[in-house]
Structures are given as structure tokens and as C-alpha cells.
Motif scaffolding. Structure first.
Motif, PDB file in Angstrom:
ATOM      1  N   THR A  74     -29.965 -35.332 -51.286  1.00 34.32           N
ATOM      2  CA  THR A  74     -29.057 -35.267 -50.134  1.00 34.32           C
ATOM      3  C   THR A  74     -29.653 -34.535 -48.936  1.00 34.32           C
ATOM      4  OG1 THR A  74     -28.048 -33.301 -51.063  1.00 34.32           O
ATOM      5  CG2 THR A  74     -26.909 -35.349 -51.463  1.00 34.32           C
ATOM      6  N   VAL A  75     -29.412 -35.102 -47.784  1.00 32.06           N
ATOM      7  CA  VAL A  75     -29.664 -34.424 -46.515  1.00 32.06           C
ATOM      8  C   VAL A  75     -28.276 -33.993 -46.044  1.00 32.06           C
ATOM      9  CG1 VAL A  75     -30.407 -34.759 -44.130  1.00 32.06           C
ATOM     10  CG2 VAL A  75     -31.787 -35.676 -46.002  1.00 32.06           C
ATOM     11  N   VAL A  76     -28.044 -32.683 -46.027  1.00 28.48           N
ATOM     12  CA  VAL A  76     -26.728 -32.053 -45.837  1.00 28.48           C
ATOM     13  C   VAL A  76     -25.778 -32.555 -46.943  1.00 28.48           C
ATOM     14  CG1 VAL A  76     -24.882 -31.433 -44.228  1.00 28.48           C
ATOM     15  CG2 VAL A  76     -27.187 -31.782 -43.373  1.00 28.48           C
ATOM     16  N   ASP A  77     -24.986 -33.582 -46.692  1.00 27.66           N
ATOM     17  CA  ASP A  77     -24.076 -34.000 -47.763  1.00 27.66           C
ATOM     18  C   ASP A  77     -24.110 -35.510 -48.015  1.00 27.66           C
ATOM     19  OD1 ASP A  77     -22.978 -34.731 -45.387  1.00 27.66           O
ATOM     20  OD2 ASP A  77     -21.156 -33.523 -45.563  1.00 27.66           O
ATOM     21  N   LYS A  78     -25.145 -36.173 -47.537  1.00 26.19           N
ATOM     22  CA  LYS A  78     -25.256 -37.623 -47.743  1.00 26.19           C
ATOM     23  C   LYS A  78     -26.600 -37.918 -48.385  1.00 26.19           C
ATOM     24  CE  LYS A  78     -24.916 -39.526 -43.563  1.00 26.19           C
ATOM     25  NZ  LYS A  78     -24.647 -40.422 -42.434  1.00 26.19           N
ATOM     26  N   PRO A  79     -26.654 -38.862 -49.328  1.00 30.56           N
ATOM     27  CA  PRO A  79     -27.965 -39.223 -49.858  1.00 30.56           C
ATOM     28  C   PRO A  79     -28.835 -39.855 -48.776  1.00 30.56           C
ATOM     29  CG  PRO A  79     -26.206 -40.413 -51.023  1.00 30.56           C
ATOM     30  CD  PRO A  79     -25.553 -39.619 -49.938  1.00 30.56           C
TER      31      PRO A  79
END
Ligand code: G1P
Length: 298
Positions: free
Chosen positions: A34-39
Motif C-alpha cells: 500500500t501507498v498510504v491506504d491504497k494498493p
């Protein structure tokens, strides 16, 4: 060349092993980190959808089934969210879920290179131009890179490759193009080389992982011999196609993070966190403090 057609399909080669992220990638595909909260893969799919792509084609490999699950409906989860009144979360999940019948998955059975991965999608793409997005490369800008390329494509047709400048010392890590005459919002490509030996690159314009290609590439890939790194290279097949069709370069002005490398992945996390109004203030002050502390103690 086939007649001009809308770019409806996008290919995502997601078979790579992700050895640079072991041990995480023992069980989690690198595209799902994840980048922050998204894959990572969601950023690239969002970019494709912004560009009007209707059908997503994933070239996967062993241990990547979780990517297919990710793009499926999670009915039980939706139900639970509804019961708990988490309607905003529910709506968000439903919005990003592809419509039935708009995703396809095929496997690259052996890791023979990017060119081979793209060739594995030939039956699913069929006889129409398509977009290709390398999921390691995550981009940040107001307007998506592919959306801008589609606009250029509407004027030029043919084939388009997005490029950006790299430090000359870094050129040997990428595919590099040579710059020919300028056209509106781009230029004609007059040379392409995959991973040029140091000091031999025709320019410092590197291929940043976004392409619009004509389907004739598949025939060339079928017979493509192994190139740099002993792999079947897409760039080598594109070079052959360039003898028959035009290739245009699109200079992307946004940021590109190579999330296949640790540094790029961490930079992407910081950059996307700092672009989010909900978490920016805390992240910014905590990061500044952390950097000061580490500097003082080293
Ligand atoms: C691939 C392409 C290369 C391109 C790069 C961008 O290389 O072959 O032309 O510049 O992606 O990330 P790879 O990173 O698979 O070695």
C-alpha cells in the motif's frame, strides 16, 4: 496499420516476483503493497480509468491470485459495512469495483521478460490499439499521464510512449528514446534502446512505463529474440515496429515513483500522504521532527 480506434483496453503486467521487497512479497504481491491506504495497483488502475479505459487486462503469475480477489466484489464485507452504517466506505468500495465482465486475467507462465508478458495478452487485446501501464511506476499529477497520452493519440494515432528526463548516470537502468522532430504536445521518436551501456544513450529521455501501442506489436513479440538481461524486451519489438509505423514521445511533466524500488516506494508514500488534506498536517510536522532527531543523533 489498423484503422484509428478508441483506446478501450489496458494491459497491466503484474507477474513480477518483487524480490526487492522480500520477505513481504513471499505472500503479498508487490502490486498489493500500500501507498498510504491504497494498493499500488489501484493507483495505476485509477489512472487508466481516468483515461477512459473500459477493460482491464492483468497478466499475472503464480502467487498473484489475491490481485484477482481484490478486483472482485466482497459481498460479505459490503453487507457488514452496511449493517454498521459505514455507508461512505461502502460507496467508495463499490465505486472502485470494476463492472462485471470488464476485467480479464491471464498468466505469464515463465518470467521471460516484459515483451513476453505483453505478448501473453494478445488474445485478450485482439486487433485494436491498447494502453500498457507498468504498475511499478506510480504517477502523481493533476491530470493522469495516460489521459494526456490518449489526447495526443487522438491527434497523431500510431504509437505513443511517455518519457521523462533522467540523470544521464541513470540511463542504463531504463529504455531510452531518441528525440526527432517536434509535433503538437510531443515529438517523433527516432531511436530506442533498452538499458543502453553507460555513455551510449541517445538522450536522457527514459521510458516511464506508459504506452499506447498498435496490435501489430504482438506479431513482432512472437518472434522477438532475447535482448538485455537475457529477457524478451518490449523495446526491441517496438524498435522493429518503428520501421513500419510512427512512434511519438509524450513528455510527462508530473512525478513518477518507481514503486519497484524501496526508495521510490517510500517516496511515493510520503508524497501521497503529503497531498492528503486529512493526514498532511500530522505527517508533515512528525516527519520534520523525525528528520531533525535523526540528524542530531547521527
Ligand atoms: C521496463 C522497460 C523499460 C522502462 C522501465 C520503466 O524495464 O523495459 O524500457 O524504462 O520498465 O520502469 P524494467 O523496469 O522492467 O527493467
Amino acid at each position: 496499420m489498423s484503422s484509428p480506434k478508441k483506446i478501450r483496453k489496458a494491459v497491466f503486467p503484474v507477474a513480477g516476483l518483487g524480490t526487492r521487497f522480500l520477505p513481504a512479497t513471499k505472500s503479498v504481491p508487490k502490486e498489493m503493497l500500500t501507498v498510504v491506504d491504497k494498493p499500488v495497483i489501484q493507483y495505476v488502475v485509477d489512472e487508466a480509468r481516468e483515461a477512459g479505459i473500459e477493460h482491464l487486462i492483468f497478466v499475472t503469475g503464480r502467487n498473484k491470485a489475491v490481485i484477482e480477489d481484490y478486483f472482485d466484489a466482497q459481498v460479505e464485507l459490503y453487507h457488514t459495512l452496511e449493517q454498521r452504517g459505514k455507508l461512505q466506505d461502502l460507496e467508495h468500495l463499490q465505486n472502485i469495483q470494476p463492472q462485471p465482465g470488464t476485467t480479464s486475467f491471464t498468466r505469464q507462465q515463465e518470467p521471460l521478460g516484459l515483451g513476453h508478458a505483453v505478448w501473453c495478452a494478445r488474445e485478450l487485446v485482439g486487433d485494436e490499439p491498447f494502453a500498457l501501464l507498468l504498475p511499478d511506476m506510480v504517477m502523481q499529477s493533476k491530470r493522469g499521464c495516460l489521459a494526456e497520452m490518449v489526447e495526443l493519440y487522438e491527434q497523431t494515432q500510431n504509437n505513443i510512449i511517455a518519457v521523462q528526463e533522467c540523470h544521464p548516470e541513470e540511463a542504463h537502468k531504463y529504455g531510452i528514446v531518441g528525440r526527432g522532430e517536434d509535433v503538437a504536445h510531443g515529438f517523433k521518436i527516432n531511436q530506442m534502446v533498452e538499458k543502453p551501456a553507460k555513455g551510449t544513450a541517445p538522450s536522457n529521455l527514459y521510458i516511464n512505463g506508459r504506452y499506447i501501442l498498435q496490435p501489430e506489436i504482438f506479431k513482432l513479440l512472437q518472434n522477438q529474440e532475447r535482448g538485455a538481461g537475457g529477457e524478451i524486451q518490449l523495446t526491441d519489438a517496438m524498435l522493429k515496429l518503428a520501421e513500419l509505423q510512427e512512434f511519438y514521445g509524450f513528455r510527462y511533466e508530473g512525478r513518477t515513483f518507481d514503486c519497484g524500488s524501496k526508495e521510490g516506494f517510500i517516496e511515493a508514500n510520503v508524497a501521497f500522504a503529503l497531498s492528503r488534506a486529512d493526514i498532511r498536517p500530522n505527517i508533515e510536522s512528525n516527519l520534520n521532527m523525525l528528520i531533525k532527531e535523526i540528524k542530531l543523533s547521527s
